[in-house]
Design an enzyme around this catalytic site. Sequence first.
Site, PDB file in Angstrom:
ATOM      1  N   SER A 255       9.834   5.449  -3.920  1.00  0.00           N
ATOM      2  CA  SER A 255       9.960   6.660  -4.728  1.00  0.00           C
ATOM      3  C   SER A 255      10.695   6.299  -6.015  1.00  0.00           C
ATOM      4  CB  SER A 255      10.763   7.719  -3.976  1.00  0.00           C
ATOM      5  OG  SER A 255      12.110   7.280  -3.880  1.00  0.00           O
ATOM      6  N   LYS A 256      10.894   7.312  -6.813  1.00  0.00           N
ATOM      7  CA  LYS A 256      11.563   7.104  -8.094  1.00  0.00           C
ATOM      8  C   LYS A 256      12.963   6.500  -7.888  1.00  0.00           C
ATOM      9  CE  LYS A 256      11.719   9.021 -12.583  1.00  0.00           C
ATOM     10  NZ  LYS A 256      11.948  10.092 -13.469  1.00  0.00           N
ATOM     11  N   ARG A 257      13.572   6.886  -6.784  1.00  0.00           N
ATOM     12  CA  ARG A 257      14.916   6.382  -6.458  1.00  0.00           C
ATOM     13  C   ARG A 257      14.946   4.846  -6.416  1.00  0.00           C
ATOM     14  NH1 ARG A 257      16.736   6.082  -1.600  1.00  0.00           N
ATOM     15  NH2 ARG A 257      14.787   6.982  -0.845  1.00  0.00           N
ATOM     16  N   HIS A 258      13.827   4.251  -5.998  1.00  0.00           N
ATOM     17  CA  HIS A 258      13.766   2.793  -5.918  1.00  0.00           C
ATOM     18  C   HIS A 258      13.382   2.160  -7.256  1.00  0.00           C
ATOM     19  CE1 HIS A 258      12.748   4.100  -1.727  1.00  0.00           C
ATOM     20  NE2 HIS A 258      13.678   3.222  -1.470  1.00  0.00           N
ATOM     21  N   GLY A 259      13.216   3.005  -8.262  1.00  0.00           N
ATOM     22  CA  GLY A 259      12.806   2.456  -9.554  1.00  0.00           C
ATOM     23  C   GLY A 259      11.298   2.431  -9.703  1.00  0.00           C
TER      24      GLY A 259
END
Length: 507
Positions: A255-259
Amino acid sequence: MSVRVRYAPSPTGSPHVGNIRTALYDFLLARHFGGVNVLRIEDTDRARLIPGCEDDIVESLHWLGMDWQEGPDRGGPFAPYRQSERKEAGIYDGWIQVLLERGDAYKAFETPEELAEMREYQQINKLPEGYFGGVWRDASPSQVEAAEREGKQGVVRLRVPRGRTIVLQDAIRGRIEFDSDTIDDPVLLKADGMPTYHLAAMVDDHLMEITHVIRGEEWIASAPKHIALFEALGWTPPEFVHVPVIKGTDGKKLSKRHGDTAVLDFRPAGYLPEALANFIALIGWSPGGNRELMSMDELAEAFTLDGLQPSSGVFDREKLDWMNGHYIRELDSEGLFERVVALAASPETSEYWSREDHASTGVGLKFAHLSEAARSEPEYAREAVVLLRERATTLADFAPACEFFFVEDPSMDPKAVEKWLRLDHVPGLFEDMMTALQGRDRVSVEECEALLRDWAAAHGFEKLGPIVHPIRVALTGSTVGPGLFELMALLGPRRMCHRLQEARKIA
Ligand code: GLU
């Protein structure tokens, strides 16, 4: 039979790492076997369409170094390559007619409310969810006629055969069996006359003579529907290759959290396309052995379906950064400088670095300083960039790392000032350095080293630390950076004298 693959994105968002990995595998497989790569735009879901998205898709593919032999932009023997245009050309209607006539598809007229009720009933009673026939699968022709006469909006559904096993022979996972009684009847044609993915993609894969369908494993559940459709039309299905999902290093779905952002965001962030392509190829595919750093040519040379892994791929940002740093160091000085300058000058870069989550880094402004220096003193700017090469992970690192070269007064790290400029010997050191440098045009790396060493020896310092640290802080504002003697020589006497003088005021 030669390999024909297709990348078939829906223009509903800018491609992320996951979609682009599929595109990359298509491209590499076609290149490996000297086959054909097709770009097909699946834009039948008009409600989810995002204007400009097709351009982003094309741009992402080109940036990473991929191309295709057939597609909306270049035509080909099976044009058009946009499904909306194929729909307009009536390509899907004939097949719907064939399926209806053969009884392999049927019209269904439930209202959205009725379908919602059905779903609710299934959920409450813990029944398999989906449309397994309703009242229409077995309705008589006269019932259908009556509904049409009443002007009801109907859809066309596939009549999935009951009471048998549907076999998916997946290239990565091998044989997967499905009990056809658990497969619901998918909509093929929506009430507004638009074909669904199930119909359009399969008809197109057949008509475009696609040999391998490489897609995400979220489509495995739909594969039996697709196989049933191929069978109903008397066609041989292509080879299905369902690639596993990509996860973060924490094992969670990417997800975006992982970049995981749009692929095109990696460009202003300073990633090299060759590094990103290399990295993405290895998420879920391995050439065997320990090979990791591979050019696009080497990837294509090595790429076959055998190397695809059944376990989920991992998006490891640290590995990407390591690879990117490696590719940066592979560039020759001129090439590196050109890329950094191009990045600094690009409007995309200023847009990216002024976004809310990046604005506080100040990188946008630092890129502007770099651009300015590249214009006014290209040789100086080039040497500054080259000096920082060993320390950079991304091209964007050059902006903050070179900043002290390009501003008149670098910003001072207060901790560094506190630690190194308050020492008793520092004012004398700075005075002596200014005296030695005053009026000179340039000074060599060796001279800078000798200056500091001699001063240390003359003042009884056995170690160079108490000399180099204050000088570095005065010249760069910080305790870390490239080799001190090199950066001194590059800054030159005029800049050094000015900075030593400013630092002298604090010291
Ligand atoms: N249009 C589908 C998507 O973007 C493509 C899936 C496929 O490759 O068949 O998810």
